[in-house]
Design a protein around this motif. Structure first.
Motif, mmCIF file in Angstrom:
data_model
loop_
_atom_site.group_PDB
_atom_site.id
_atom_site.type_symbol
_atom_site.label_atom_id
_atom_site.label_comp_id
_atom_site.label_asym_id
_atom_site.label_seq_id
_atom_site.Cartn_x
_atom_site.Cartn_y
_atom_site.Cartn_z
ATOM 1 N N GLN A 258 -32.866 -41.370 -15.256
ATOM 2 C CA GLN A 258 -33.873 -42.055 -16.275
ATOM 3 C C GLN A 258 -34.215 -40.973 -17.396
ATOM 4 O OE1 GLN A 258 -37.710 -44.183 -15.176
ATOM 5 N NE2 GLN A 258 -38.498 -42.360 -15.629
ATOM 6 N N ARG B 267 -33.115 -46.701 -17.992
ATOM 7 C CA ARG B 267 -32.735 -46.317 -16.536
ATOM 8 C C ARG B 267 -31.333 -46.710 -16.286
ATOM 9 N NH1 ARG B 267 -37.518 -48.242 -13.105
ATOM 10 N NH2 ARG B 267 -38.559 -46.771 -14.277
ATOM 11 N N CYS C 142 -37.066 -44.294 -9.652
ATOM 12 C CA CYS C 142 -37.099 -43.116 -10.264
ATOM 13 C C CYS C 142 -38.509 -42.614 -9.879
ATOM 14 C CB CYS C 142 -36.875 -43.255 -11.732
ATOM 15 S SG CYS C 142 -35.324 -42.542 -12.118
#
Length: 347
Positions: free
Chosen positions: A197, A236, A284
């Motif tokens: 990310q 991402r 994440c």
């Protein structure tokens, strides 16, 4: 135990006593250090803090750390004063000690420096950020907070940030390069890396409709591997389709990820730091490590040619096919026909 005691003494004897609750010490807000936990390797550390105190006519900023971390004030190794007032001197003998020339108003600040990490996370992995006036009197601080851990198997070089424009309100291409020195193997101590990310600083606008270009073959699924979040300014990239899937090893090499942003109109953010996190899940929330790289400023020289300006070739995934931008129309047409025929003839 935060209790104050008062004792009354008369004629050498205690005649009374009382107790009262103490007061809380308000430490520096949002103070943190960010660096990739690469064992026994050089990295870039970002130091970020917010202070409610002012320094008139300069002062001193100190970063203290476990002695096994070795910092560097050299610009070639990552040092940049970024949003700090003018730095008169930088001493990296023991942590980082910055002598500031100009007044520092209350607000949010950041700087970067080089650091050589130890091979393992020290038992006491606490850092401190201390702000002092010209007489070395402490005016604000964040003391003994936990720093990032060293991650075995995480062999990465510092991030590389490239950009095609620095003109106000321009649409700019951003390239973030993940430099892998040794294979990131999901079966090693590092564990599986399922996504990464990229966090973009404030005041930028992420252009989500243009997606992400995987320029160097970072191992991702053929489709649905990138998501862009406009409000959060997040990019991402997924390496698997689901948590149950074991990701492939990421071979050593340089991997560029390209996307588009709209630059701020008037000024860059005070915290001008770009972050890339490696994650053990797809959302994440399970962060393995976060790397930091300093940003750029309006009217800095661009480090990346604009598309079409030099005829540079770029790649973009179309299904499982990579088409080079800037290639001739005949070549692109031929590639598309081959792709279509292959698709039709599949059982």
């Amino acid at each position: 135990l935060n209790t104050w005691l008062v004792e009354a003494i008369a004629g050498g004897k205690s005649v009374g006593w009382s107790e009262a609750a103490g007061f809380q010490i308000t430490q520096m807000d949002q103070a943190r250090v960010i660096f990739g936990g690469t064992p026994a390797m050089q990295a870039h550390v970002a130091v970020i803090f917010r202070t409610t105190q002012g320094l008139f006519g300069g002062g001193v900023l100190q970063l203290s750390s476990p002695e096994v971390f070795k910092f560097s004030c050299r610009e070639t190794e990552g040092f940049s004063s970024l949003s700090l007032p003018t730095v008169q001197n930088c001493d990296d003998t023991d942590g980082i000690l910055l002598v500031l020339n100009d007044t520092m108003a209350p607000g949010e600040y950041c700087f970067t420096a080089g650091v050589t990490n130890p091979g393992f996370t020290p038992a006491d992995n606490r850092f401190s950020i201390i702000l002092m006036d010209g007489n070395r009197k402490v005016v604000d601080a964040k003391m003994k907070f936990e720093g990032p851990r060293i991650v075995q198997g995480l062999y990465l070089r510092p991030l590389i940030l490239a950009f095609s424009s620095t003109m106000p309100l321009d649409q700019a291409e951003i390239q973030v390069t993940l430099w892998v020195q040794a294979n990131l193997d999901p079966l090693s101590a590092l564990g599986p890396v399922r996504s990464l990310q990229i966090a973009i600083p404030e005041r930028y606008t992420l252009i989500t409709r243009l997606g992400v270009q995987n320029l160097d073959g970072l191992p991702t699924p053929e489709s649905g591997w990138n998501q862009l979040y406009y409000a959060e300014r997040l990019v991402r990239v997924s390496f698997v389709r689901s948590l149950s899937e074991v990701p492939r090893a990421i071979p050593a090499g340089k991997y560029r990820l390209s996307f588009q942003v709209r630059l701020p109109e008037f000024w860059m953010p005070n915290v001008n730091i770009w972050l890339l996190s490696l994650c053990g899940d797809l959302r994440c929330t399970n962060l393995i490590s976060t790397l930091a790289v300093k940003g750029f400023y309006l009217n800095d020289p661009a480090t990346l040619a604009k598309e079409g300006a030099t005829g540079a070739l770029k790649t973009q995934g179309v299904g499982g096919l990579a088409i080079r931008r800037g290639a001739s129309s005949k070549a692109v047409l031929f590639a598309c026909l081959v792709f279509a025929v292959t698709f039709v003839t599949l059982p």
